[in-house]
Enzyme design. Structure first.
Site, PDB file in Angstrom:
ATOM      1  N   GLU A   9      16.381   4.975  -5.413  1.00  9.49           N
ATOM      2  CA  GLU A   9      14.940   5.010  -4.949  1.00  9.49           C
ATOM      3  C   GLU A   9      14.200   5.342  -6.117  1.00  9.49           C
ATOM      4  OE1 GLU A   9      14.269   5.547  -0.466  1.00  9.49           O
ATOM      5  OE2 GLU A   9      15.601   6.899  -1.382  1.00  9.49           O
ATOM      6  N   GLN A  30      22.530  -1.866   6.770  1.00  9.78           N
ATOM      7  CA  GLN A  30      22.692  -0.784   6.183  1.00  9.78           C
ATOM      8  C   GLN A  30      23.231   0.299   7.003  1.00  9.78           C
ATOM      9  OE1 GLN A  30      18.453  -1.625   3.923  1.00  9.78           O
ATOM     10  NE2 GLN A  30      19.137   0.407   3.478  1.00  9.78           N
ATOM     11  N   ARG A  86       8.052  11.887   4.396  1.00  5.81           N
ATOM     12  CA  ARG A  86       8.271  11.847   2.840  1.00  5.81           C
ATOM     13  C   ARG A  86       7.078  11.420   2.090  1.00  5.81           C
ATOM     14  NH1 ARG A  86      12.983  11.494  -0.329  1.00  5.81           N
ATOM     15  NH2 ARG A  86      14.378  11.586   1.456  1.00  5.81           N
TER      16      ARG A  86
END
Length: 812
Positions: free
Chosen positions: A745, A230, A343
């Site tokens: 997500e 990625q 996060r």
């Protein structure tokens, strides 16, 4: 009621009306799409296999690889001593050696590599190594690690002697905190206070295409690395550093991945570096593919978390204060754990205004593979405490959990997060009202209560949970993207950008944007493989920002070319620019229409440049780690799900009977792709919370190394009745690409509704007076134990209580 784009409807696309669904679908279904291991190898192709550490924590006393070198087909054996550059492939901070030297820090760590003529010969040769280890006692409990000062913070990286580092300095650096208001006073004065704790399991990425890389020598002494990554720019950088050569000597290329989900954001680099090192040493092409069992042992997972919470609330269930502690099990090294725990802390509020709040995050070191990015990047784990608290509050007060949730949602008056970001588009209240009505929640709740009252064995549970997910990389510098756009003389268009395709439809969306800006048919636009020699210094395709960043960069390149073409056409046709428009697959003038191919041919003859670059950087985002305040996200995506479960309380078996989802994607770029992402994300999240259980023994060996022992959701696990709708009529308030919102997500966290519904069903065994503790994954075994506890009246055991918090929080 809001107007919806219903699942399966033929409503026109908001951006490009004539664009089909995923343009790679035919290749995927027919098998024509080629992945790295499908490619025919060059004539000089050799294969690589690695020797993995059998111990979680040990010193390497002596390593004898002489027998390995003598095995059939072997041409090279590589150890850390043979690395010409840096023996380091850490994504952000050091701590991840390519090959172990002196010590090993988890079972499955790469120790040496073998290059042979066939994959079979390479793997057979590995077994002949003779390595003498001094075995140490591994640290495997993240809570114990935090108490002992074992963390993965960067200041600690060079002070890690086994078996333990200096505890006094480590303990002082083990946490980050975000605070809003006076938490201690709010909790002291609150009419009601509840505490609870959770153990949240990890998750294996289990992509169909495992970790793989292929390296080939170029005729200019450079290397081309085909990687399933990625983040091709990171592969380029780390390969160059391992080899000790400039970055321009490495070309990293990604055509497609057979799944990524975050597991190929940072951890694919080690395979690319290993293959490149072997190719560099031996002057031949090298392919390196980890078999599934080795892949699962050697690479990190979603971070397991241990969470604690103390919440204060009034008689209506409205929050007054919240104190939440999150402990992320990071594994042996930092990898991306700084951002993952960040996060998690940012999402500890989920969709609720916490009032006075304190959120503390810890990054624990354990002797396991370094855990890494996984869809949601810590956000899902961070949301779990407050969702558990909502259920706990409701049952303490005898209320419907949905009513408690609705009373605590962000709205126009209460719209500041615990880290100081103002929420400018709090859609969640209206969204939940719409879903509550469309799912017939209240009627089903009453019917379910009546059913449970008359059913001694089968119990039903129902839950509606929201999602608020921040969109942007929390590392500000990653919020940038570039693109290169080329128009050929026949009118065909080729676009290259820094994003990677892992099945999520990014390339389709980027092609849509280019076609729309140039006013041409979609079939004229094609995407080339992502390559570091076309667009440099790219960010990973992660954080749900693939389309937000790369489509915007492509759009800027297309606008540059559109303006050039209109300027040329104005001179060519002797018409004012205002009368010229690129539309309908050509140039529309005040008097007629010129075909696109004719326009391009004339522009070429007139020496108009037919290539352009585009660049985009997300504006307005900032965050101060010292104060724990800022605006880390450009905007928020919202959603909600209602899940119904049926539980056999004598066996713990259950099924998800029905799921209703309403999700906010702004003005969707492609509703078909977005619905697919919502459905897939929900099922993957359901697997994380219910069936996907990672198990280690007491020596740190992973026991679940394949599909026989690790259960991902199958077709039969999907909801029998699965209803998905997109919220329409709410374009993004921020200037994103055509006012769309990210969808990669956020849908995963909709699956929290399944976990909450399971707790709801089990709580009915105790007349809905208390919430059961249900750690995740909520396997049938855990559900059965929770059922036994509920029947015995022990539902508070380790769940929501009025007692003091356990040691980690009380010692703060």
């Amino acid at each position: 009621m809001r107007k919806l784009i219903q699942h399966g409807s033929s409503t026109a696309l908001s951006a490009c009306e004539t664009v089909p669904g995923h343009d790679s679908a035919i290749g995927h279904v027919t098998g024509r799409a080629a992945y790295v291991d499908d490619l025919p190898g060059p004539a000089d192709m050799h294969h690589l296999a690695v020797g993995l550490s059998p111990h979680a924590s040990a010193r390497i006393r002596h390593m004898d690889l002489s027998e390995v070198r003598c095995q059939p087909g072997v041409i090279d054996v590589i150890t850390a001593a043979e690395i010409p550059g840096h023996n380091e492939v850490g994504a952000v901070y050091p701590g991840d050696p390519l090959l172990a030297e002196n010590e090993v820090r988890y079972a499955g760590q790469m120790v040496f590599a073998v290059v042979a003529d066939t994959l079979y010969h390479a793997r057979c040769a590995v077994a002949h190594a003779c390595i003498d280890y001094q075995v140490m006692t591994p640290a495997l409990d993240p809570v114990a690690s935090i108490k002992a000062g074992l963390t993965v913070l960067p200041e600690h990286m060079h002070e890690r002697p086994l078996p333990a580092p200096a505890l006094d300095r480590g303990a002082a650096m083990s946490e980050d905190t975000q605070t809003s208001g006076n938490v201690d006073r709010a909790l002291q004065e609150a009419p009601h206070v509840l505490t609870g704790e959770q153990c949240i399991g990890g998750q294996e990425h289990f992509y169909l295409e495992g970790q793989i890389a292929q390296a080939e020598r170029l005729d200019d002494d450079g290397l081309r690395v085909l990687t399933s990554s990625q983040h091709p720019s990171e592969v380029q950088k780390l390969v160059a550093e391992v080899l000790g050569i400039p970055l321009h000597g490495i070309v990293a290329e990604v055509r497609r991945m057979g799944g990524g989900f975050g597991g190929k954001e940072s951890q694919a680099a080690a395979l690319g570096a290993m293959a490149a090192l072997a190719a560099h040493r031996n002057g031949c092409a090298i392919r390196f593919r980890l078999p599934r069992a080795d892949d699962m042992q050697a690479t990190g997972k979603r971070h397991p978390f241990y969470n604690q919470y103390r919440v204060g609330f009034d008689e209506t269930g409205r929050l007054i204060g919240a104190d939440i502690t999150l402990i992320g099990n990071c594994g042996h090294s930092p990898d991306l754990s700084e951002g993952v725990v960040d996060r998690a802390m940012f999402h500890a509020d989920n969709a609720y205004y916490l009032g006075h709040a304190r959120v503390t995050g810890h990054r624990a070191m354990t002797h396991t593979a370094s855990n890494t990015a996984f869809r949601g990047f810590g956000g899902p784990q961070g949301m779990m405490p407050i969702e558990g608290a909502m259920d706990d509050i409701a049952r303490t007060l005898g209320l419907d959990p949905l009513d408690v949730r609705k009373r605590n949602l962000y709205d126009l008056e209460r719209c500041e997060t615990h880290y100081g970001q103002q929420i400018d588009q709090p859609l969640i209240g209206d969204l939940i009202e719409t879903l509550e009505a469309s799912s017939n929640y209240r009627v089903r709740r009453d019917e379910m209560a009546a059913f449970n009252a008359d059913s001694p064995v089968i119990r039903k549970g129902l839950a509606l949970t929201p999602v608020k997910f921040g969109i942007s990389f929390t590392a500000r510098h990653l919020n940038q993207a570039g693109a290169l756009l080329m128009i050929y003389t026949d009118g065909s268009v080729l676009i290259n950008h820094g994003g990677t395709e892992m099945g999520q439809g990014l390339h389709t969306k980027v092609c849509q944007v280019v076609a729309r800006e140039l006013g041409i048919a979609y079939h004229r636009v094609r995407i080339s493989a992502t390559r570091t020699d076309k667009v440099p210094n790219t960010s990973p395709t992660a954080a749900s920002s693939g389309a937000d960043l790369n489509a915007m960069a492509a759009r800027k390149a297309a606008i540059t070319l559109r303006e050039r073409l209109v300027d040329f056409a104005s001179e060519w046709q002797a018409l004012p620019r205002e009368q010229l428009t690129l539309t309908g697959d050509g140039l529309t003038t005040g008097t007629g229409h010129i075909e696109w191919s004719e326009l391009i041919q004339q522009a070429y003859l007139a020496r108009v440049p037919l290539s352009a670059t585009g660049f985009y950087a997300t504006p307005e985002i900032h965050y101060d780690r010292q104060t724990g305040r800022g605006r880390p996200f450009y905007y928020y995506a919202w959603g909600a799900a209602v899940s119904e479960v049926h539980v056999d309380t004598l066996t713990g078996e259950y099924r998800v009977a029905r799921v209703d989802i309403l999700h906010d994607v702004g003005d969707s770029l492609n509703p078909a792709i977005d619905r697919g992402q919502i459905e897939g994300g929900f099922i993957q999240g359901m697997g994380w919370l219910t069936t996907e259980e990672l198990k280690w023994d007491d020596q740190g060996h992973l026991l679940t190394t394949g599909p026989a022992t690790y259960k991902i959701p199958a077709c039969g696990d999907a909801p029998r009745d699965f209803r998905v709708a997109l919220l329409e009529g709410h374009p993004n308030s921020q200037a994103t690409i055509y006012r769309s919102k990210a969808v990669g997500e956020p849908p995963l966290m909709l699956a929290i509704s399944v976990w909450s519904a399971l707790r709801d069903a089990i709580a009915s065994l105790a007349d809905d007076r208390s919430s059961p503790r249900l750690d995740t994954p909520a396997t049938p075994e855990r559900v059965l134990m929770a059922c036994h506890a509920a029947r015995a009246g022990n539902v508070h055991d380790g769940g929501a209580t009025r007692e003091e918090m356990p040691d980690v929080m009380s010692e703060k």
